[in-house]
Every structure is written in structure tokens, then in C-alpha cells.
Design a protein around this motif. Structure first.
Motif, PDB file in Angstrom:
ATOM      1  N   HIS A  89       6.695   9.005 -18.499  1.00 25.69           N
ATOM      2  CA  HIS A  89       7.549   7.939 -19.000  1.00 25.69           C
ATOM      3  C   HIS A  89       8.447   8.447 -20.134  1.00 25.69           C
ATOM      4  O   HIS A  89       7.983   9.085 -21.081  1.00 25.69           O
ATOM      5  N   LYS A 129       7.727   8.125 -23.872  1.00 27.19           N
ATOM      6  CA  LYS A 129       6.717   8.975 -24.489  1.00 27.19           C
ATOM      7  C   LYS A 129       7.227  10.409 -24.695  1.00 27.19           C
ATOM      8  O   LYS A 129       6.452  11.332 -24.928  1.00 27.19           O
ATOM      9  N   GLU A 156       2.550   5.162 -28.557  1.00 26.04           N
ATOM     10  CA  GLU A 156       1.150   4.743 -28.557  1.00 26.04           C
ATOM     11  C   GLU A 156       0.851   3.671 -27.512  1.00 26.04           C
ATOM     12  O   GLU A 156      -0.309   3.348 -27.282  1.00 26.04           O
ATOM     13  N   MET A 157       1.871   3.141 -26.880  1.00 25.19           N
ATOM     14  CA  MET A 157       1.671   2.061 -25.914  1.00 25.19           C
ATOM     15  C   MET A 157       1.127   2.590 -24.592  1.00 25.19           C
ATOM     16  O   MET A 157       1.386   3.730 -24.204  1.00 25.19           O
ATOM     17  N   ARG A 158       0.368   1.743 -23.891  1.00 28.81           N
ATOM     18  CA  ARG A 158      -0.107   2.091 -22.561  1.00 28.81           C
ATOM     19  C   ARG A 158       1.079   2.112 -21.598  1.00 28.81           C
ATOM     20  O   ARG A 158       2.012   1.330 -21.743  1.00 28.81           O
ATOM     21  N   ARG A 159       1.023   3.001 -20.622  1.00 24.26           N
ATOM     22  CA  ARG A 159       2.129   3.118 -19.671  1.00 24.26           C
ATOM     23  C   ARG A 159       2.422   1.788 -18.990  1.00 24.26           C
ATOM     24  O   ARG A 159       3.576   1.420 -18.782  1.00 24.26           O
ATOM     25  N   GLN A 160       1.352   1.043 -18.632  1.00 26.29           N
ATOM     26  CA  GLN A 160       1.548  -0.223 -17.916  1.00 26.29           C
ATOM     27  C   GLN A 160       2.207  -1.296 -18.785  1.00 26.29           C
ATOM     28  O   GLN A 160       2.679  -2.314 -18.272  1.00 26.29           O
ATOM     29  N   ASP A 161       2.230  -1.072 -20.103  1.00 28.55           N
ATOM     30  CA  ASP A 161       2.880  -2.031 -20.994  1.00 28.55           C
ATOM     31  C   ASP A 161       4.337  -1.669 -21.276  1.00 28.55           C
ATOM     32  O   ASP A 161       5.051  -2.435 -21.936  1.00 28.55           O
TER      33      ASP A 161
END
Length: 229
Positions: A143, A146, A165-170
Motif C-alpha cells: 500500500h 505505507k 500505523e493503520m491496518r491495510r483493511q482500514d
């Protein structure tokens, strides 16, 4: 589906820095170029399949697999030459012949896993839309939110620290252009000299079929996929 005409244009020059002579390299028992020609010829919505090349061996291969060939001037086949210049040359020749298509389908020969079904589906989707162009895409393997860059030798987030720091799905869906399929009206291309014109329509494809052969590793990966099939 209207009676609009679609011609595919396959730019295939002889030179290549990263993988020498890649368009004629053997892959699964036939030249790399052959896969794209067969995909185009197998799509009934594409009336003509045209290879643009300056290379005698590529010309011979293209003709043997059933494509038409328009000889490209050598000055349009250098490392500095742009794809849009080669396509513009093809359209100029077609104009002289009185057979300019309503739409062009640009097919890079380095996408051998894109097949007739993908072309059929993409032409239908494009024809049913109000888009000015269609571009094949695949989901980004990493992504972009990132990603990092360097600033005076120090790493910095390309976007922001929170995204890192966010999850990929978010995160928002992110795609990259695969280079396998471009479709747009001929007149739009001649005006813009570009293959991506707003509003552009995305044509998602899987990562597997979106492999672009640019290195020996890419070629080996495609070979592996073909063996598994």
C-alpha cells in the motif's frame, strides 16, 4: 453493443535494456509476443490486430501468428521513443489506407497472461460506460500509504505517520496501472496523445494475470504460472 470499430495496436520493438530481445524470448513453447497476438485475435470485438515493429524477426513472428504488421521507422524504436509516437505512426498509416478505427486497444506484449476473455470483458465494459478511456489495474502489492521517502538522509512517511500505523483493511483501496489493456477513442488519443484520459474507467485484474515481463525473474514467474495451469 454498437457497430463501432476496435483495432488493437501491439507495440513491439526489438530493443530492450532490462531483458534483451524479450518480445521474442520463448515462454511455454512460443515467443512472448505470441500470447498477446492470440489474445487479440481471439476477441471477436476486435476487428484488426496490428503489430508495430522495426525488427525483422518480430515482424516474421507476428505474421506467422496471424497479426498484421506496420513497419515502424527506426527513430521510433529507440530507448527514448515513446509508445504514443509509435501508435500515432500506426494511425497515420491507417489514415492513408482509409481505415482508421473508432477506438484503439493498446496491448503491451509484456503482459502475456492477459487473455481474450479479459479483452472481451474490457471492451464490453468500456462500451457500456461513459468513460473516455479504460485502463487495466491491479491492487497494489504494497500500500502506497505505507511508503517512505528520504529527507536529508532521514526516513519520512510519504503520506503521514498515522497511515503508517493503520491496518491495510482500514486504508483506502489502492491500485496500480498494470499496463495490460488501454482502450480509448481514436480521436481522443490523437487530441490528447495520452492513453489515460479523464474520466478514466478502471478495469481490475488479478495480480497473477497482471504480471508485466520486464526482467528474467518476471519471465520465470510467468513460466511458473503457465506450468501450474
Amino acid at each position: 453493443m454498437s457497430s463501432a470499430s476496435f483495432f488493437s495496436i501491439i507495440p513491439a520493438r526489438g530493443g530492450s535494456k532490462s531483458l534483451p530481445r524479450k518480445n521474442v524470448l520463448q515462454l511455454g513453447g512460443k515467443p512472448l509476443l505470441a500470447y498477446t497476438i492470440e489474445a487479440s485475435l481471439g476477441c471477436p470485438l476486435i476487428q484488426r490486430t496490428i503489430v508495430s515493429t522495426e525488427d525483422p524477426e518480430i515482424k516474421s513472428i507476428a505474421l506467422s501468428y496471424g497479426a498484421e504488421v506496420i513497419d515502424r521507422p527506426y527513430f521510433l524504436a529507440t530507448d527514448e521513443a515513446q509508445t504514443h509516437d509509435a501508435v500515432d505512426h500506426v494511425l497515420g498509416v491507417l489514415r492513408e489506407q482509409g481505415t482508421v478505427p473508432d477506438h484503439i486497444v493498446l496491448l503491451q506484449p509484456t503482459s502475456p497472461l492477459r487473455n481474450s476473455a479479459h479483452l472481451h470483458e474490457s471492451v464490453l465494459a468500456y462500451s457500456d460506460s461513459d468513460a473516455k478511456s479504460l485502463v487495466s489495474v491491479t491492487e497494489c502489492e504494497h500500500h502506497p500509504y505505507k511508503s517512505v521517502t528520504k529527507d536529508n538522509g532521514h526516513l519520512r512517511p510519504l503520506f503521514d505517520a498515522k497511515s503508517m500505523e493503520m491496518r491495510r483493511q482500514d486504508l483506502p483501496e489502492a491500485y496500480r496501472i498494470s499496463g495490460a489493456i488501454y482502450i480509448l477513442p481514436t480521436e481522443t488519443f490523437l487530441k490528447e496523445k495520452n492513453f489515460i484520459v479523464d474520466p478514466a474507467m478502471a478495469f481490475p485484474m488479478s495480480a497473477e494475470v497482471s504480471i508485466d515481463v520486464d526482467t528474467a525473474l518476471d519471465l520465470a514467474l510467468v513460466e511458473l504460472v503457465l506450468q501450474q495451469r
